[in-house]
Design an enzyme around this catalytic site. Sequence first.
Site, PDB file in Angstrom:
ATOM      1  CB  CYS A 109      -0.856  -0.205   1.262  1.00  0.00           C
ATOM      2  SG  CYS A 109      -1.546   1.510   1.635  1.00  0.00           S
ATOM      3  CG  ASN A 131       8.999  -2.469 -12.846  1.00  0.00           C
ATOM      4  OD1 ASN A 131       9.737  -2.191 -13.914  1.00  0.00           O
ATOM      5  ND2 ASN A 131       8.291  -3.599 -13.017  1.00  0.00           N
ATOM      6  CD  GLU A 132       5.597  -1.927 -16.474  1.00  0.00           C
ATOM      7  OE1 GLU A 132       5.038  -3.103 -15.531  1.00  0.00           O
ATOM      8  OE2 GLU A 132       6.039  -2.269 -17.323  1.00  0.00           O
ATOM      9  CD  GLU A 187       9.973  -3.474 -18.340  1.00  0.00           C
ATOM     10  OE1 GLU A 187       8.870  -4.221 -18.858  1.00  0.00           O
ATOM     11  OE2 GLU A 187      10.011  -3.102 -17.301  1.00  0.00           O
ATOM     12  CD1 TRP A 244       3.107 -10.457 -19.582  1.00  0.00           C
ATOM     13  CD2 TRP A 244       1.351  -9.627 -20.517  1.00  0.00           C
ATOM     14  NE1 TRP A 244       3.530  -9.362 -20.154  1.00  0.00           N
ATOM     15  CE2 TRP A 244       2.705  -8.828 -21.035  1.00  0.00           C
ATOM     16  CE3 TRP A 244       0.179  -9.168 -21.159  1.00  0.00           C
ATOM     17  CZ2 TRP A 244       2.320  -7.612 -21.707  1.00  0.00           C
ATOM     18  CZ3 TRP A 244      -0.072  -7.941 -22.028  1.00  0.00           C
ATOM     19  CH2 TRP A 244       1.233  -7.326 -22.007  1.00  0.00           C
ATOM     20  CD  GLU A 295       7.600 -11.410 -15.955  1.00  0.00           C
ATOM     21  OE1 GLU A 295       6.535 -10.547 -15.720  1.00  0.00           O
ATOM     22  OE2 GLU A 295       8.567 -11.256 -15.401  1.00  0.00           O
ATOM     23  CG  PHE A 320       6.983 -20.653 -21.012  1.00  0.00           C
ATOM     24  CD1 PHE A 320       7.766 -21.258 -21.727  1.00  0.00           C
ATOM     25  CD2 PHE A 320       6.394 -21.027 -19.727  1.00  0.00           C
ATOM     26  CE1 PHE A 320       7.835 -22.927 -21.158  1.00  0.00           C
ATOM     27  CE2 PHE A 320       6.368 -22.581 -19.583  1.00  0.00           C
ATOM     28  CZ  PHE A 320       7.252 -23.260 -20.376  1.00  0.00           C
TER      29      PHE A 320
END
Length: 664
Positions: A111, A145-146, A302, A310, A350, A352
């Site tokens: 949070c 990150n993001e 990226e 995904w 992740e 794959f």
Amino acid sequence: MLPHLIYGGDYNPEQWSPDVWREDAQLMQEAGVNLISLGVFAWAKIEPAPGQYDFTWLDQVMDLLYTHGVRVNLATPTTSPPPWLVRLHPEILPVTAEGVTLWHGSRRHYCPHSSAYREHAAGLVKQLAQHVRDHSALAMWHVDNEYTCHFGECFCDASVAAFRRWLEQRYGSLDALNEAWGTAFWSQHYSDWEEIMAPRRTPASINPTQHLDWQRFCSDSWLVCFEDQKTILRELTPDTPITTNFMGFHKALDYWTWAAREDIVSNDSYPDPSDPEWLIGAGMVCDLMRSLGKGQPWILMEQATAHVNWRQRNTTKRPGEMRLGSYQALARGANGVMFFQWRASQAGSEKFHSAMLPHAGTDSRVWREIKQLGTELGRLDALLASHVQSDVAILFDWENWWALEQEGKPSNDLRLLPQIVAFYAELFHRNITVDFAHPEADLTRYRLVIAPHLYLVSDRAAKNIERYVAQGGTLLMTFFSGIVDGNDHIRLGGYPAPFRDLLGLWIEEFAPYANAQTNGVETVDGQRFTCDVWSDVIHLTGAEMLAHYQADYFANSPAVTRYRFGEGVSYYLGTALAQDGLAWLLDQVCEKAKIHHAHHMPRGVEVTRRSDSAHTWLFVLNHSDEEVRIDLPAKGVDLLSDAAVQTSLHLEPKGVAIVQLAAT
Ligand code: GAL
């Protein structure tokens, strides 16, 4: 930042042993990599137990990279708190509007209002920055990150308390809040700050201004988390630029506010290769990033080399498509091309996902394409100081997006991005480069400004737009604009109250369409187009009618208008025109605004320009599977092949040329 275009990707050495690191460094050098985003998810590795820091592995990796000519975009690894922190402070976990706690075991499980989280994150960032501040490999900071990927709105008790504090600051008094929120409606009057709630699940629709303020508050709260870290980093490493990676047209964060706080804008872009129009959406995102950074170079931080993992079906980029996407970013103002990730993971959710170095290793198509791109980018230093210019701006404002798409509207199927894409696609096909602009920004340098669904408009923005037209600009505004003020209160007196004079019309009522219902629009010279979604019932007070509706109780009334206002011209579109209708409209609007098609090209050939004080480079990207021959405005030299190019250029399928045009 670097004396070259940036090339590289995310690197997660904590997933590998030191002998793999050595191979990685050698291969990075071989591929022309010069920047690596390091440590994005390494909190648990750096601080394996509370207050115990281990930097030995980080030192080794940074030394190794540096000796191989690779600099580091060091991440503050605060996006995935370690399990020990959750155990120690379970209150850091985020809570949904329904009251469900989201647990650890994936990422982004915190949070933004948790003081325990923020204290631990600050401690970690301080230790990290102190440790690496003098390392020659350090080139840039990648904060968190993001922000708000996966999760953006926490409804826990700490968040509610923070919301109340934010509201006190915004309004100063409960009277002001009650007025702004229109709490006379449905008995919502507040007599104490402690009565105010976050928009948790309610039986019926929530107060729209409460919800809008909540969206503002959430965007601000995450920005506070970013600023917490930025303050520490700036103090300890004053010369190291700071960024955090954006996610294109991401609704949760007002990137105008965010971009102003960054040293350089960076973005993550994952267009779906199975979408034949991916290049349009991806181009639009590039243009947004350039605009957010006020035209300065940005970084594609990226992208996938081939496929993500995904989507339901993770189709892969065909040969040449990764290269095209990379050059599209450069063509639209980026000075760096990076990927998620360097080496494909062996374990984890992740595993794959594609990477620069796939599971197959170096004997692979993807690796060969990566090496080729790295070699090419190494020859493009000439572009470093060049910029992209645009004559057209589309107005884009997050607050408008939030307010427009709340429930309770005449048509709840009205969505901002599809309308923007419709206009953008027409301009894209004409090879007209577009900026995005905040409605309060200086618009004077644009020949044409498009305002799609500018539902919420501040007084300042309304004046700004009016001034722009009065001074000679061309405006194209679409339906459901100028409807509410910043509190989401209707601007009374006939829609669109702040723009009636400017448009030479007023709107009596809206006529939203049923699902699949359509109507026709006929132009004054007899052309007919389909329209759907909505019709404004328009009365002219000076504007001329360019097209009228064909059917319904408002048949023959204006659907498209034009009005001379001051030195400029305003166009108004009262419905959603089918694509051929939009093409008709844009043809004449562009003609009037003297925006000539940059280049008549076969469909699928994208052309943009970058220029510096001495040169112009024409980027020609052939997204199609056909060979094309293209006329150039002048002869020149293709930077990629070093070949002289006459005024006719031949490009193979999926081919790219960057032609330095000879002065004419
Ligand atoms: C991004 C994220 C990366 C990676 C990537 C996969 O959203 O920043 O860490 O998960 O997606 O496509």
